[in-house]
Design a protein around this motif. Structure first.
Motif, mmCIF file in Angstrom:
data_model
loop_
_atom_site.group_PDB
_atom_site.id
_atom_site.type_symbol
_atom_site.label_atom_id
_atom_site.label_comp_id
_atom_site.label_asym_id
_atom_site.label_seq_id
_atom_site.Cartn_x
_atom_site.Cartn_y
_atom_site.Cartn_z
ATOM 1 N N SER A 271 0.841 -1.206 0.000
ATOM 2 C CA SER A 271 0.000 0.000 0.000
ATOM 3 C C SER A 271 0.865 1.240 0.000
ATOM 4 O O SER A 271 1.903 1.296 0.675
ATOM 5 N N LEU A 272 0.412 2.253 -0.731
ATOM 6 C CA LEU A 272 1.109 3.544 -0.721
ATOM 7 C C LEU A 272 1.149 4.152 0.672
ATOM 8 O O LEU A 272 2.040 4.942 0.982
ATOM 9 N N ASN A 273 0.182 3.793 1.515
ATOM 10 C CA ASN A 273 0.153 4.355 2.870
ATOM 11 C C ASN A 273 1.486 4.151 3.585
ATOM 12 O O ASN A 273 1.951 5.030 4.324
ATOM 13 N N ASP A 274 2.099 2.985 3.376
ATOM 14 C CA ASP A 274 3.303 2.652 4.125
ATOM 15 C C ASP A 274 4.581 3.198 3.493
ATOM 16 O O ASP A 274 5.674 2.954 4.017
ATOM 17 N N TYR A 275 4.427 3.945 2.420
ATOM 18 C CA TYR A 275 5.554 4.720 1.887
ATOM 19 C C TYR A 275 5.520 6.155 2.425
ATOM 20 O O TYR A 275 6.281 7.009 1.983
ATOM 21 N N SER A 276 4.631 6.400 3.374
ATOM 22 C CA SER A 276 4.446 7.758 3.892
ATOM 23 C C SER A 276 5.736 8.335 4.481
ATOM 24 O O SER A 276 6.451 7.662 5.231
ATOM 25 N N ILE A 277 5.994 9.579 4.127
ATOM 26 C CA ILE A 277 7.075 10.335 4.767
ATOM 27 C C ILE A 277 6.612 10.709 6.168
ATOM 28 O O ILE A 277 5.530 11.278 6.344
ATOM 29 N N CYS A 278 7.414 10.406 7.174
ATOM 30 C CA CYS A 278 7.147 10.887 8.520
ATOM 31 C C CYS A 278 8.058 12.086 8.799
ATOM 32 O O CYS A 278 9.060 12.288 8.111
ATOM 33 N N ALA A 279 7.707 12.877 9.788
ATOM 34 C CA ALA A 279 8.514 14.060 10.117
ATOM 35 C C ALA A 279 8.438 14.326 11.618
ATOM 36 O O ALA A 279 7.384 14.136 12.242
#
Length: 323
Positions: free
Chosen positions: A132-140
């Protein structure tokens, strides 16, 4: 913001926009930028290319390409394998907007953005094989003095697990957590929360959304750390958290509004969320005027909510000037 997701970080010298909700959110975001006097976005960050996170960016980018009162300096998105690059029109329009502004779409890498009185650490997704694209999310991770914030995009269990196992969160504790994936049960795992130890949580979700967000399982886990200090945008509207480097102040948007439309002799004509109503002018305390937002006192009288009125007036005035 509805079921979308967007966070604006503003310091004394810099501004960063993380996500921009659905397309319908773009005008509100532009109005907010004008209200705060922001003429430059140092970075726009699309945590991942789902429409509820990047949908507003094409309109914003189109605006900055055609107007000189707002400039975007840099843009960032996650590194994706070719097999995960989206084919949506929204993503294509996002790329068109990047190109129209003469920007380079910077792939997320570990880096720190200097924001003057604050620092924003970019934490890219640690793996390349998610479904899922969700788990490629950039965190900050934002630090301002002794206060801290963690932004998650739509990161869920797989990304949270990898962030922990690969040591990406070592030494990180956050006072405020922007909750992952709109409060889905698949995010905000026990291990993730045990690492971050948040005291405040903000969930971005739409009223009556079809997904049932936020899920009770996630809220229950969050309550173990945050207690009642959990804010939901479906209940509180825009949530603003200010830091002076030591203390945090939370303010929310007025969602259930009674607004004075006009006065007719001894009657105040009021616009409510359910339509129009009338109340005796004598029930309104003080020197109220047309356009004021009212709040009701325990004794049944009304008075102007000065802060809410000013914020809404400035927001709509900025939007009016832009149109």
């Amino acid at each position: 913001m509805g079921q979308g997701d967007s966070e604006l970080i503003v310091t004394d010298t810099a501004a960063v926009l993380i996500d921009a909700g659905e397309q319908s959110a773009a005008d509100d975001i532009l109005a907010d930028l004008q209200q705060y006097g922001i003429t430059k976005l140092d970075w726009i960050i699309g945590t991942h290319p789902h429409t509820d996170h990047i949908g507003g960016f094409p309109t914003i980018l189109n605006y900055t390409a055609q107007n000189s009162d707002l400039t975007i300096c840099n843009a960032m998105s996650p590194q994706l394998p070719d097999s995960m690059v989206p084919t949506t029109r929204t993503y294509e329009k996002f790329l068109d907007g990047i190109e129209a502004n003469g920007l380079i779409l910077t792939p997320a890498t570990s880096m720190t953005i200097d924001m003057g009185t604050a620092s924003l650490e970019i934490i890219p997704s640690p793996a390349e094989d998610y479904s899922s694209l969700n788990d490629y999310s950039i965190c900050a991770y934002l630090t301002c003095g002794d206060t801290s914030f963690f932004f998650t995009g739509d990161a869920s269990k797989p990304e949270e697990k990898d962030l922990l196992e690969k040591g990406e969160l070592d030494g990180i504790q956050a006072d405020v957590l922007k909750v992952g994936h709109h409060g889905s049960r698949e995010s905000s795992t026990d291990a993730f929360l045990a690492q971050l130890q948040p005291s405040y949580a903000v969930i971005s979700c739409g009223a009556g959304n079809s997904y049932g967000h936020p899920h009770s399982e996630a809220v229950s886990r969050l309550q173990q750390y945050c207690g009642e200090q959990i804010w939901r945008t479906d209940e509180s509207g825009t949530v603003t958290i200010s830091s002076d480097g030591s203390n945090l102040t939370v303010t929310t948007e007025v969602l259930l509004m009674w607004i004075i439309d006009r006065f007719e002799e001894t009657i105040a004509v009021i616009e409510t969320d359910d339509g129009m109503t009338e109340i005796p002018r004598s029930q309104i305390l003080g020197d109220a005027r047309e356009g004021d937002i009212l709040r009701q006192n325990p004794d049944g009288s009304y008075q102007t909510d000065t802060a809410a009125t000013q914020a809404r007036r400035e927001k709509l005035a900025a939007r009016t000037r832009r149109l």
